[in-house]
Design an enzyme around this catalytic site. Structure first.
Site, PDB file in Angstrom:
ATOM      1  CB  THR A  13      -0.890   0.017   1.273  1.00  0.00           C
ATOM      2  OG1 THR A  13      -1.561  -1.238   1.347  1.00  0.00           O
ATOM      3  CG2 THR A  13      -1.899   1.132   1.224  1.00  0.00           C
ATOM      4  CB  VAL A  14       3.456   2.529   2.360  1.00  0.00           C
ATOM      5  CG1 VAL A  14       4.351   3.754   2.456  1.00  0.00           C
ATOM      6  CG2 VAL A  14       2.473   2.506   3.536  1.00  0.00           C
ATOM      7  CE  LYS A  98       3.950   0.740  11.768  1.00  0.00           C
ATOM      8  NZ  LYS A  98       2.896   1.232  10.920  1.00  0.00           N
ATOM      9  CB  ILE A 129       1.062  14.025  11.960  1.00  0.00           C
ATOM     10  CG1 ILE A 129      -0.408  13.694  11.732  1.00  0.00           C
ATOM     11  CG2 ILE A 129       1.198  15.245  12.855  1.00  0.00           C
ATOM     12  CD1 ILE A 129      -1.170  13.398  13.008  1.00  0.00           C
ATOM     13  N   GLY A 180      -6.627  -0.618   3.828  1.00  0.00           N
ATOM     14  CA  GLY A 180      -5.161  -0.523   3.817  1.00  0.00           C
ATOM     15  C   GLY A 180      -4.601   0.217   5.016  1.00  0.00           C
ATOM     16  CD  GLU A 183       1.266  -1.965  10.803  1.00  0.00           C
ATOM     17  OE1 GLU A 183       2.357  -2.423  10.462  1.00  0.00           O
ATOM     18  OE2 GLU A 183       0.875  -0.829  10.461  1.00  0.00           O
ATOM     19  CE  LYS A 198       2.264   4.132  13.944  1.00  0.00           C
ATOM     20  NZ  LYS A 198       0.862   4.054  13.572  1.00  0.00           N
TER      21      LYS A 198
HETATM   22  N1  HSE Z   1      -1.401   0.230  10.916  1.00  0.00           N
HETATM   23  C1  HSE Z   1      -0.988   1.581  11.145  1.00  0.00           C
HETATM   24  C2  HSE Z   1      -2.160   2.370  11.690  1.00  0.00           C
HETATM   25  C3  HSE Z   1      -0.482   2.175   9.865  1.00  0.00           C
HETATM   26  O1  HSE Z   1      -3.286   1.860  11.622  1.00  0.00           O
HETATM   27  O2  HSE Z   1      -1.977   3.459  12.201  1.00  0.00           O
HETATM   28  C4  HSE Z   1       0.222   3.477  10.032  1.00  0.00           C
HETATM   29  O3  HSE Z   1       1.350   3.368  10.844  1.00  0.00           O
END
Ligand code: HSE
Length: 404
Positions: A13-14, A98, A129, A180, A183, A198
């Protein structure tokens, strides 16, 4: 201005978001030279130039033309191998991983110092952000008191669907996966680990201190029930999955990830769906609030693009705060106030907890709850028992209540 030649690891996705926006970003002077994927047989969108694809990491790592690696694969171990090898070769890396960064950050910092490479990862925390670079550069003083917020889009999406639309939890989780946001293993999202990783990264840039993820109390939303939601509604609150790092004295701070009752007066009350919201609190300026899309291909890719552009100007994190004198120390020696809802079968587990003061109790045939004060250390010790399917734990905020 020189052109950045990118080796991209990952085309999920990314990765696809990055592929698409790098092509449009003319001022970034960047182009994707090679893309390493797990399977060459997987069908790809038509715009992906198949001649760029390879399944051999060496095709990127050994290519002398490639001067920046973007790593957006979902396997943290493979990501670690790629990123650490690139840094050992002095190559700059932009990563969104992360889990990998939170687990290996001290070593990755050392590799940057030793070999002169740079690792940027604003995309790893809160998607679009710009929280990391702001904490690193702007909040570079002793005034910071707290960084607290909704750092996971998927769990926030699920809670919004359940609260605002009365949707079923499992269906909301499926939707988060289809869109999407989640994870590859969505238990990372709903059990709080994604927020934890995070938070660990944010704490390095906020306070200059690395705390291992294993040492931080983390509790997710997996066991939330309609009883908890009804109670929150009756109290005119929402339940959000909140991560926080809080200075509790001049010399110490604490951190944890937990669902929390959030009152309408709080900024994060209105952060819904896949959005993230981060409150930064400090001496002199009280609260500041950053809000934006925290998950999804394009929001995360926008953050990656910003790091790529930053590399064009040779930007690197200096980790200045890690060298400061008198850095605060991590403590779990703080008292929290929690709501614990449990089934009759879980009564013994909950009654065995060392509450310092019980403030409210409710008992019915189907479930009970207690609102009580308890040391964070005791929650850490009981974390396995508290994960029983019949138990749900929710924080009731205590810090800075007099300051809102
Ligand atoms: N799975 C993560 C979320 C994706 O839902 O925030 C972004 O880090």
């Amino acid at each position: 201005m020189s052109t950045i030649k990118i080796g991209l690891f990952g085309l999920g996705t990314v990765g696809l978001g990055i592929y698409s926006i790098i092509g449009k970003a003319r001022n970034t002077h960047a182009e994707i030279s090679r893309i390493c994927v797990r399977s060459l047989d997987k069908p790809r969108p038509a715009e992906v130039r198949s001649e760029l694809l390879t399944d051999r990491p060496a095709d990127i790592l050994d290519d002398p033309e490639i001067n920046l690696i973007i790593e957006v694969i979902d396997n943290a171990d493979a990501a670690y191998r790629i990123v650490s090898e690139a840094l050992r070769r002095g190559i700059a890396v932009v990563s969104g991983n992360k889990a990998m960064i939170a687990r290996h950050l001290p070593e990755l910092i050392e590799l940057q110092r030793t070999h002169g490479g740079a690792l940027l990862y604003d995309a790893s925390s809160c998607g679009s952000i710009p929280v990391i670079r702001n904490l690193e550069e702007y909040y570079d003083n002793d005034l910071l008191l707290e960084v607290k917020g909704i750092l996971n889009g998927s769990s926030n999406f699920i809670l919004s669907r359940v609260f605002d639309h009365g949707e079923d939890y499992a269906r909301a989780l499926r939707e988060a996966q289809e869109l999407g946001f989640a994870e590859a293993d969505p238990s990372f999202d709903i059990e709080g680990y994604d927020s934890l990783f995070k938070l660990v990264i944010i704490t390095v840039h906020a306070l200059g201190v690395y705390v291992s993820p294993d040492d931080v109390f983390t509790y997710g939303i997996t066991t939330i029930s309609s009883d908890d939601i009804r109670l929150a509604r009756e109290k005119d609150m929402k339940i959000k999955l909140v991560a926080q790092v809080v200075k509790v004295a001049d010399e110490s701070f604490t951190m944890f990830v937990m669902p929390e009752f959030v009152a309408p007066s709080k900024y994060i009350y209105s952060v819904d769906n896949e959005y993230n919201g981060v409150v930064i609190r400090g001496e002199c300026y009280d609260r500041q609030f950053m809000f934006g899309k925290g998950a999804g291909g394009f929001p995360t890719a926008s953050s990656i693009l910003s790091d790529v552009t930053a590399r064009l100007h040779n930007y690197r994190y200096e980790y200045k705060k890690m060298g400061y004198l008198g850095r605060p120390a991590y403590t779990t020696d703080v008292e929290l106030r929690v709501y614990i809802r449990f089934t009759p079968a879980d009564t013994a587990t909950v009654e065995a907890l060392p509450f310092t003061r019980v403030r409210e109790r409710y008992t019915s045939d189907t479930h009970s709850y207690v609102i009580a004060d308890i040391p964070l250390r005791a929650l850490i010790e009981a974390r396995e028992q508290l994960r029983a399917p019949g138990i749900f734990l929710c924080n009731i905020p205590r810090f800075f209540l007099d300051r809102d």
